[in-house]
Write an enzyme that holds these catalytic residues in place. Structure first.
Site, PDB file in Angstrom:
ATOM      1  N   MET A  25      28.752  24.220 -38.001  1.00  0.00           N
ATOM      2  CA  MET A  25      28.539  24.752 -39.475  1.00  0.00           C
ATOM      3  C   MET A  25      29.201  26.102 -39.382  1.00  0.00           C
ATOM      4  O   MET A  25      28.712  27.037 -40.197  1.00  0.00           O
ATOM      5  CB  MET A  25      26.825  24.790 -39.585  1.00  0.00           C
ATOM      6  CG  MET A  25      26.528  23.608 -39.560  1.00  0.00           C
ATOM      7  SD  MET A  25      25.011  23.144 -40.482  1.00  0.00           S
ATOM      8  CE  MET A  25      23.738  24.288 -39.627  1.00  0.00           C
ATOM      9  N   GLY A  26      29.993  26.527 -38.386  1.00  0.00           N
ATOM     10  CA  GLY A  26      30.630  27.901 -38.441  1.00  0.00           C
ATOM     11  C   GLY A  26      29.745  29.143 -38.142  1.00  0.00           C
ATOM     12  O   GLY A  26      28.904  28.804 -37.395  1.00  0.00           O
ATOM     13  N   HIS A  29      30.259  31.208 -32.210  1.00  0.00           N
ATOM     14  CA  HIS A  29      30.147  32.144 -31.207  1.00  0.00           C
ATOM     15  C   HIS A  29      30.481  31.423 -29.712  1.00  0.00           C
ATOM     16  O   HIS A  29      31.066  30.355 -29.968  1.00  0.00           O
ATOM     17  CB  HIS A  29      28.560  32.536 -31.009  1.00  0.00           C
ATOM     18  CG  HIS A  29      27.665  31.170 -31.065  1.00  0.00           C
ATOM     19  ND1 HIS A  29      27.615  30.377 -30.059  1.00  0.00           N
ATOM     20  CD2 HIS A  29      26.719  30.692 -31.975  1.00  0.00           C
ATOM     21  CE1 HIS A  29      26.698  29.492 -30.585  1.00  0.00           C
ATOM     22  NE2 HIS A  29      26.224  29.524 -31.620  1.00  0.00           N
ATOM     23  N   GLU A  30      30.189  32.116 -28.577  1.00  0.00           N
ATOM     24  CA  GLU A  30      30.893  31.599 -27.378  1.00  0.00           C
ATOM     25  C   GLU A  30      30.024  30.160 -27.074  1.00  0.00           C
ATOM     26  O   GLU A  30      30.920  29.314 -26.211  1.00  0.00           O
ATOM     27  CB  GLU A  30      30.287  32.491 -26.104  1.00  0.00           C
ATOM     28  CG  GLU A  30      31.265  33.732 -25.796  1.00  0.00           C
ATOM     29  CD  GLU A  30      32.745  33.084 -25.612  1.00  0.00           C
ATOM     30  OE1 GLU A  30      32.708  32.103 -24.579  1.00  0.00           O
ATOM     31  OE2 GLU A  30      33.643  33.604 -25.933  1.00  0.00           O
ATOM     32  N   HIS A  32      29.950  27.616 -29.322  1.00  0.00           N
ATOM     33  CA  HIS A  32      30.827  26.869 -29.977  1.00  0.00           C
ATOM     34  C   HIS A  32      32.131  26.904 -29.116  1.00  0.00           C
ATOM     35  O   HIS A  32      32.620  25.700 -29.038  1.00  0.00           O
ATOM     36  CB  HIS A  32      31.229  27.334 -31.285  1.00  0.00           C
ATOM     37  CG  HIS A  32      29.869  27.249 -32.150  1.00  0.00           C
ATOM     38  ND1 HIS A  32      29.459  28.515 -32.813  1.00  0.00           N
ATOM     39  CD2 HIS A  32      29.257  26.155 -32.688  1.00  0.00           C
ATOM     40  CE1 HIS A  32      28.119  28.083 -33.567  1.00  0.00           C
ATOM     41  NE2 HIS A  32      28.412  26.798 -33.534  1.00  0.00           N
ATOM     42  N   GLN A  56      21.031  18.900 -44.584  1.00  0.00           N
ATOM     43  CA  GLN A  56      20.050  18.519 -43.222  1.00  0.00           C
ATOM     44  C   GLN A  56      19.324  20.028 -43.409  1.00  0.00           C
ATOM     45  O   GLN A  56      18.650  20.214 -42.233  1.00  0.00           O
ATOM     46  CB  GLN A  56      21.050  18.748 -42.010  1.00  0.00           C
ATOM     47  CG  GLN A  56      21.890  20.091 -41.700  1.00  0.00           C
ATOM     48  CD  GLN A  56      22.729  19.903 -40.750  1.00  0.00           C
ATOM     49  OE1 GLN A  56      23.940  18.952 -40.638  1.00  0.00           O
ATOM     50  NE2 GLN A  56      22.593  20.568 -39.556  1.00  0.00           N
ATOM     51  N   LYS A 145      22.121  22.264 -26.428  1.00  0.00           N
ATOM     52  CA  LYS A 145      21.093  23.295 -27.085  1.00  0.00           C
ATOM     53  C   LYS A 145      20.271  22.545 -28.272  1.00  0.00           C
ATOM     54  O   LYS A 145      19.210  22.876 -28.176  1.00  0.00           O
ATOM     55  CB  LYS A 145      22.024  24.408 -27.781  1.00  0.00           C
ATOM     56  CG  LYS A 145      21.431  25.165 -29.080  1.00  0.00           C
ATOM     57  CD  LYS A 145      20.817  26.632 -28.598  1.00  0.00           C
ATOM     58  CE  LYS A 145      20.116  27.294 -29.657  1.00  0.00           C
ATOM     59  NZ  LYS A 145      20.020  26.773 -30.996  1.00  0.00           N
ATOM     60  N   ASP A 146      20.847  21.727 -28.823  1.00  0.00           N
ATOM     61  CA  ASP A 146      20.364  20.857 -30.008  1.00  0.00           C
ATOM     62  C   ASP A 146      20.098  19.575 -29.298  1.00  0.00           C
ATOM     63  O   ASP A 146      20.915  18.629 -29.790  1.00  0.00           O
ATOM     64  CB  ASP A 146      21.253  20.897 -31.028  1.00  0.00           C
ATOM     65  CG  ASP A 146      21.498  22.416 -31.866  1.00  0.00           C
ATOM     66  OD1 ASP A 146      20.484  22.661 -32.616  1.00  0.00           O
ATOM     67  OD2 ASP A 146      22.336  22.887 -31.491  1.00  0.00           O
TER      68      ASP A 146
HETATM   69  P1  AMP Z   1      26.099  24.370 -35.120  1.00  0.00           P
HETATM   70  O1  AMP Z   1      27.414  25.172 -35.859  1.00  0.00           O
HETATM   71  O2  AMP Z   1      24.844  25.103 -34.900  1.00  0.00           O
HETATM   72  O3  AMP Z   1      25.524  23.321 -36.008  1.00  0.00           O
HETATM   73  O4  AMP Z   1      26.606  23.935 -33.638  1.00  0.00           O
HETATM   74  C1  AMP Z   1      27.546  23.401 -33.405  1.00  0.00           C
HETATM   75  C2  AMP Z   1      27.791  22.679 -32.149  1.00  0.00           C
HETATM   76  O5  AMP Z   1      27.650  23.453 -31.225  1.00  0.00           O
HETATM   77  C3  AMP Z   1      26.564  21.630 -31.938  1.00  0.00           C
HETATM   78  O6  AMP Z   1      26.603  20.704 -31.037  1.00  0.00           O
HETATM   79  C4  AMP Z   1      25.494  22.532 -31.105  1.00  0.00           C
HETATM   80  O7  AMP Z   1      24.586  21.955 -30.263  1.00  0.00           O
HETATM   81  C5  AMP Z   1      26.565  23.564 -30.248  1.00  0.00           C
HETATM   82  N1  AMP Z   1      25.973  24.636 -30.184  1.00  0.00           N
HETATM   83  C6  AMP Z   1      25.553  25.849 -30.735  1.00  0.00           C
HETATM   84  N2  AMP Z   1      24.918  26.602 -30.126  1.00  0.00           N
HETATM   85  C7  AMP Z   1      25.028  26.254 -28.699  1.00  0.00           C
HETATM   86  C8  AMP Z   1      24.895  26.971 -27.640  1.00  0.00           C
HETATM   87  N3  AMP Z   1      24.158  28.172 -27.212  1.00  0.00           N
HETATM   88  N4  AMP Z   1      25.174  26.306 -26.346  1.00  0.00           N
HETATM   89  C9  AMP Z   1      25.873  25.088 -26.476  1.00  0.00           C
HETATM   90  N5  AMP Z   1      26.101  24.444 -27.670  1.00  0.00           N
HETATM   91  C10 AMP Z   1      25.832  25.198 -28.678  1.00  0.00           C
END
Ligand code: AMP
Length: 275
Positions: A25-26, A29-30, A32, A56, A145-146
């Site tokens: 979702m943009g 960070h590290e 991603h 969501q 993390k998720d």
């Molecule tokens: P999001 O942009 O939050 O939807 O995350 C995109 C992907 O990055 C998802 O698969 C998250 O689980 C993963 N992600 C986000 N934060 C972390 C983190 N701290 N460590 C590992 N994967 C992450």
């Protein structure tokens, strides 16, 4: 880096080599970027998508406040030599509004985050399912993390026989232990310090499970005690395969999971014990 904005172009892109895909979702960070690096290592081509999926978000305020900085994200992805950024608009993804179709795992979606975020995982499964169709990757990467999200997507992929390997990638933390999240920028300095209680509580609970000296009820009590100053949504030990709360069976894989609000920001974190 090629930027693709339409589904038609995304579907037409599919090259005759291995494709690694990372939906996000943009506000990267590290965490991603570690997934990007893993995908780069394991595939010939890497596609990243950025789409803040309204389906969501059960809380309109959370959607409204979700941080975005596309220019910065593009720079970060270019630095990692990502091949394609899929950047569709809401209208491209949902031309007729959010569809009423829902993919649901009744029981697993009632656990952990699912119990507090009605329709959240239905929205996640729908978008991930569609993205997997449009990108048609060899492997798709999801952060542990998720964890609940990863597990549901892996299950969906298996049950629908999607021709993709779902890869779970390790959780990435800041040096002080805070789990990286796009939402962390919304924390105040004081809130950020408070938020450290979450990882601290999880690390202590994991040690307690491994040492085998305390009962699970005592470990759970300890978790809640450390987290007490925060607004806790859940803090629990569960079976890592079913997400059902566990009472006293030390042989299976265990997920210790927490969701709590700090400064009005919802944070989640977990510790895994795989057996
Ligand atoms: P999001 O942009 O939050 O939807 O995350 C995109 C992907 O990055 C998802 O698969 C998250 O689980 C993963 N992600 C986000 N934060 C972390 C983190 N701290 N460590 C590992 N994967 C992450």
């Amino acid at each position: 880096m090629k930027i693709i904005k339409t589904i038609r172009e995304m579907r037409a892109f599919r090259p005759q080599c291995t494709v690694g895909f990372l939906p996000t979702m943009g506000y990267l960070h590290e965490g991603h970027l570690s997934l990007v690096r893993l995908a780069k290592k394991e595939n010939d081509v890497v596609v990243v998508s950025i789409f803040v999926n309204p389906a969501q978000f059960n809380d309109a305020n959370d959607l409204e406040k979700y941080p975005t900085d596309i220019e910065r994200d593009i720079q970060l992805l270019e630095r990692e030599n990502v091949d394609v950024l899929f950047l569709p608009t809401r209208n491209e993804v949902y031309p007729n509004g959010i569809p009423a179709l829902s993919l649901r795992y009744e029981r697993m979606m009632q656990q952990l985050c699912g119990a507090f975020r009605p329709n959240h995982f239905e929205g996640v499964l729908l978008i991930v399912h569609n993205l997997l169709l449009w990108v048609a990757p060899t492997r798709a990467y999801f952060g542990l993390k998720d964890y609940q999200q990863y597990l549901l997507i892996k299950k969906m992929s298996g049950d629908l026989s999607l021709a993709v390997e779902i890869v779970g990638a390790p959780l990435v933390r800041e040096k002080d232990g805070l789990a990286m999240s796009s939402r962390n920028v919304r924390l105040t300095e004081k809130g950020r310090t408070e938020a450290l209680k979450i990882s601290k509580a999880l690390f202590a609970a994991k040690e307690d499970v491994l040492s085998g000296k305390l009962s699970f009820a005592q470990i759970k009590d300890g978790l809640w005690k450390v987290l007490e100053p925060l607004q806790i949504e859940y803090a629990t030990l569960c079976d890592a395969d079913t997400l059902e709360e566990i009472v006293e069976k030390r042989c299976q894989s265990i997920l210790i999971a927490v969701a709590a609000y700090v400064d009005g920001v919802r944070l989640i974190d977990n510790a895994l014990i795989l057996r």
